[in-house]
Design an enzyme around this catalytic site. Sequence first.
Site, short mmCIF file in Angstrom:
data_model
loop_
_atom_site.label_atom_id
_atom_site.label_comp_id
_atom_site.label_asym_id
_atom_site.label_seq_id
_atom_site.Cartn_x
_atom_site.Cartn_y
_atom_site.Cartn_z
N SER A 108 0.83 -1.21 0.00
CA SER A 108 0.00 0.00 0.00
C SER A 108 0.87 1.25 0.00
O SER A 108 1.91 1.33 0.66
CB SER A 108 -0.88 0.00 1.26
OG SER A 108 -1.41 1.29 1.47
N TYR A 131 -1.86 5.89 -4.67
CA TYR A 131 -2.90 6.90 -4.57
C TYR A 131 -2.36 8.12 -5.29
O TYR A 131 -1.21 8.50 -5.07
CB TYR A 131 -3.19 7.28 -3.11
CG TYR A 131 -4.12 6.33 -2.40
CD1 TYR A 131 -5.37 6.04 -2.91
CD2 TYR A 131 -3.76 5.76 -1.19
CE1 TYR A 131 -6.24 5.17 -2.24
CE2 TYR A 131 -4.62 4.89 -0.52
CZ TYR A 131 -5.85 4.61 -1.06
OH TYR A 131 -6.71 3.76 -0.40
N THR A 157 -5.30 2.96 -7.41
CA THR A 157 -6.62 2.86 -6.78
C THR A 157 -7.46 4.06 -7.20
O THR A 157 -7.04 5.21 -7.01
CB THR A 157 -6.46 2.80 -5.24
OG1 THR A 157 -5.71 1.62 -4.94
CG2 THR A 157 -7.81 2.73 -4.54
N LYS A 229 -7.50 -0.34 -9.87
CA LYS A 229 -8.23 -1.03 -8.78
C LYS A 229 -9.42 -0.19 -8.33
O LYS A 229 -9.25 0.99 -8.00
CB LYS A 229 -7.27 -1.25 -7.59
CG LYS A 229 -7.93 -1.79 -6.33
CD LYS A 229 -6.89 -2.11 -5.27
CE LYS A 229 -7.48 -2.68 -3.99
NZ LYS A 229 -8.03 -1.64 -3.10
N HIS A 253 -13.22 -1.79 -2.41
CA HIS A 253 -12.34 -1.37 -1.31
C HIS A 253 -12.77 -2.04 0.01
O HIS A 253 -12.69 -1.46 1.08
CB HIS A 253 -12.41 0.16 -1.17
CG HIS A 253 -11.14 0.81 -0.71
ND1 HIS A 253 -10.37 1.62 -1.51
CD2 HIS A 253 -10.52 0.81 0.50
CE1 HIS A 253 -9.34 2.09 -0.82
NE2 HIS A 253 -9.40 1.61 0.41
C1 LIG Z 1 -7.47 -1.64 6.94
C2 LIG Z 1 -7.54 -1.55 5.45
C3 LIG Z 1 -6.70 -0.68 4.77
C4 LIG Z 1 -6.77 -0.58 3.39
N1 LIG Z 1 -5.88 0.22 2.74
C5 LIG Z 1 -5.90 0.28 1.40
C6 LIG Z 1 -4.94 1.06 0.72
O1 LIG Z 1 -4.06 1.67 1.31
N2 LIG Z 1 -5.03 1.09 -0.62
C7 LIG Z 1 -5.99 0.41 -1.33
O2 LIG Z 1 -6.03 0.47 -2.56
N3 LIG Z 1 -6.89 -0.36 -0.70
C8 LIG Z 1 -6.86 -0.44 0.64
N4 LIG Z 1 -7.75 -1.24 1.28
C9 LIG Z 1 -8.69 -2.08 0.50
C10 LIG Z 1 -8.06 -3.44 0.15
O3 LIG Z 1 -7.05 -3.31 -0.80
C11 LIG Z 1 -9.07 -4.42 -0.42
O4 LIG Z 1 -9.73 -3.82 -1.51
C12 LIG Z 1 -10.10 -4.92 0.60
O5 LIG Z 1 -9.55 -5.02 1.89
C13 LIG Z 1 -10.64 -6.27 0.16
O6 LIG Z 1 -11.65 -6.70 1.01
P1 LIG Z 1 -11.45 -7.73 2.23
O7 LIG Z 1 -10.81 -6.97 3.33
O8 LIG Z 1 -12.84 -8.15 2.52
O9 LIG Z 1 -10.58 -8.87 1.74
C14 LIG Z 1 -7.72 -1.35 2.66
C15 LIG Z 1 -8.56 -2.23 3.34
C16 LIG Z 1 -8.48 -2.34 4.72
C17 LIG Z 1 -9.38 -3.31 5.43
C1 LIG Z 2 -4.09 8.78 1.86
C2 LIG Z 2 -4.23 8.12 3.18
C3 LIG Z 2 -5.46 7.30 3.23
C4 LIG Z 2 -5.18 6.01 3.84
C5 LIG Z 2 -6.37 5.17 3.73
C6 LIG Z 2 -6.00 3.74 3.60
C7 LIG Z 2 -7.16 3.05 3.00
O1 LIG Z 2 -7.28 2.96 1.80
C8 LIG Z 2 -8.17 2.49 3.84
O2 LIG Z 2 -9.10 1.89 3.30
O3 LIG Z 2 -8.14 2.68 5.08
#
Ligand SMILES: Cc1cc2nc3c(=O)[nH]c(=O)nc-3n(C[C@H](O)[C@H](O)[C@H](O)COP(=O)(O)O)c2cc1C
Ligand SMILES: CCCCCCC(=O)C(=O)O
Length: 364
Positions: A108, A131, A157, A229, A253
Site C-alpha cells: 500500500s 494513490y 486505486t 483497482k 475497497h
Molecule cells: C485496513 C484496510 C486498509 C486498506 N488500505 C488500502 C490502501 O491503502 N489502498 C488500497 O487500494 N486499498 C486499501 N484497502 C482495501 C483493500 O485493498 C481491499 O480492496 C479490501 O480489503 C478487500 O476486502 P477484504 O478486506 O474483505 O478482503 C484497505 C482495506 C483495509 C481493510
Molecule cells: C491517503 C491516506 C489514506 C489512507 C487510507 C488507507 C485506506 O485505503 C483504507 O481503506 O483505510
Amino acid sequence: MEIVLTNVREFEELARQALPKMFYDYFRGGAEDEFTLRENIEAFQRIRLNPRVLLDVSSINMSTSLLGFKLSSPILVAPTGGHKLAHPQGEVATARAAAACNTIMVLSFSSNCTIEEVASSCNAIRFFQLYVYKRRDVSAKLVQRAESCGFKAIVVTVDSPRIGRREADIKNKMVAHKISNLEGLLSVDANADGGSNLEAFANETLDPSLSWKDIGWVKSITKLPILIKGILTAEDARKAVEVGVSGIVVSNHGGRQLDYVPASISVLEEVVQAVSGAVPVLVDGGVRRGTDIFKAIALGAKAVMVGRPIIYGLAAKGELGVRNVIGMLKNELEHTMALAGCPSVEDITRSHVQTPADRLRSLI
Ligand SMILES: Cc1cc2nc3c(=O)[nH]c(=O)nc-3n(C[C@H](O)[C@H](O)[C@H](O)COP(=O)(O)O)c2cc1C
Ligand SMILES: CCCCCCC(=O)C(=O)O
C-alpha cells in the site's frame, strides 16, 4: 489449552483481543451502514458449486501466472495501509510471509514501512499501490522509488477521490498513522475537529480531480504495467482497457468507500465479459474461503486479492500468522478443486458455479 484454528475467519477474534479498539475498528470497519461490507461476504455464500466426478484428482496444480509472473496459487495480498498498527514489524513481516508462500504482495501507498525496507526484507515479486495525490510530484516520486526497488507493477486505486465515511473511525477519532514513504516529501497538518484524523488527512492529500486522462499521466511516469483497482461496472472496465491498463481489479475497497455498491463478486462476470480477455481481471472483497477463490476463478477472475484476513493474521501472530492465513486459503482451494473435479486452475469453468441469476433463469 492451545486453540486449533481451522479457518481464516477465526483470526479476526484473535486480532480483536490483541489490538487497541481504535485499530481493530479501523481494520474491521466499512463505510456508513456497512451494507457492502456484509454483502461482500453474503454474495459469495449465495453462489453454489456444481462439482464434477471421476476426473483423476490425485494431483492438484494451483499454479497460475499474472502479467507473465508465475504464482503458486491465484491468491495475492491486497494493499492495506498501516500494518504497524497491527504488529511492530509491519509490512516487512507481511512481505516475508507473502514471499514464503510464493504470493505477490501489493504494497500500500499508505504503508508504515518504507518501499526500500520492504524491498530489502525478502526476495519476492511485489506490486506497488498508488494513490494519486494533489501533490503529483509526491506520487511520481513514490512510483519511481518502487520501480527502482524492483516492484513489478503499479496498482492505481481509483475508488477514493475522498475517503469513505467509516463511522467507527469518526467516533474513535482515528489517528492519521505514519506513512513512512512520505517522510521528507510531505507534511500535512490534518487534525479533524472531533472526527477521524485519518479521514481529514486523506481528504487533504487525495486528488479528487483525478480522471481518465490521468491514467495517461501515470503511464508517462513509469515503464511498469498499470493495473486499475476499484472498477465495478462494465462501462468503466471498457474505458480502462481503452486507456491502456494491463489489468483490472474489481473492488469496492472492502466496503470501505461508497456504501450500497454491489459485492465485487456480483459484478465480476459483467466486467470479465466487457473486457473479453483483453486484460486479466482480479477481484477482491469478502474472500474468506478456498471455495470463494474457486467461485471467483469460475466467474472469470485470474486471481483474487485478500485484505482483512491478512491483517488479522499479522495482528494475531506476526509473519507466522500471515503465512497461516495464506496457507489455509491455499489448502482450502486445493481441497475444493479436488472435490469439484478440477486438477488445475484451467479446469475451473463457468459451469462449475451456479449464481442466483442462473437459478432465476432456470425457472423461466
Ligand atoms: C485496513 C484496510 C486498509 C486498506 N488500505 C488500502 C490502501 O491503502 N489502498 C488500497 O487500494 N486499498 C486499501 N484497502 C482495501 C483493500 O485493498 C481491499 O480492496 C479490501 O480489503 C478487500 O476486502 P477484504 O478486506 O474483505 O478482503 C484497505 C482495506 C483495509 C481493510
Ligand atoms: C491517503 C491516506 C489514506 C489512507 C487510507 C488507507 C485506506 O485505503 C483504507 O481503506 O483505510
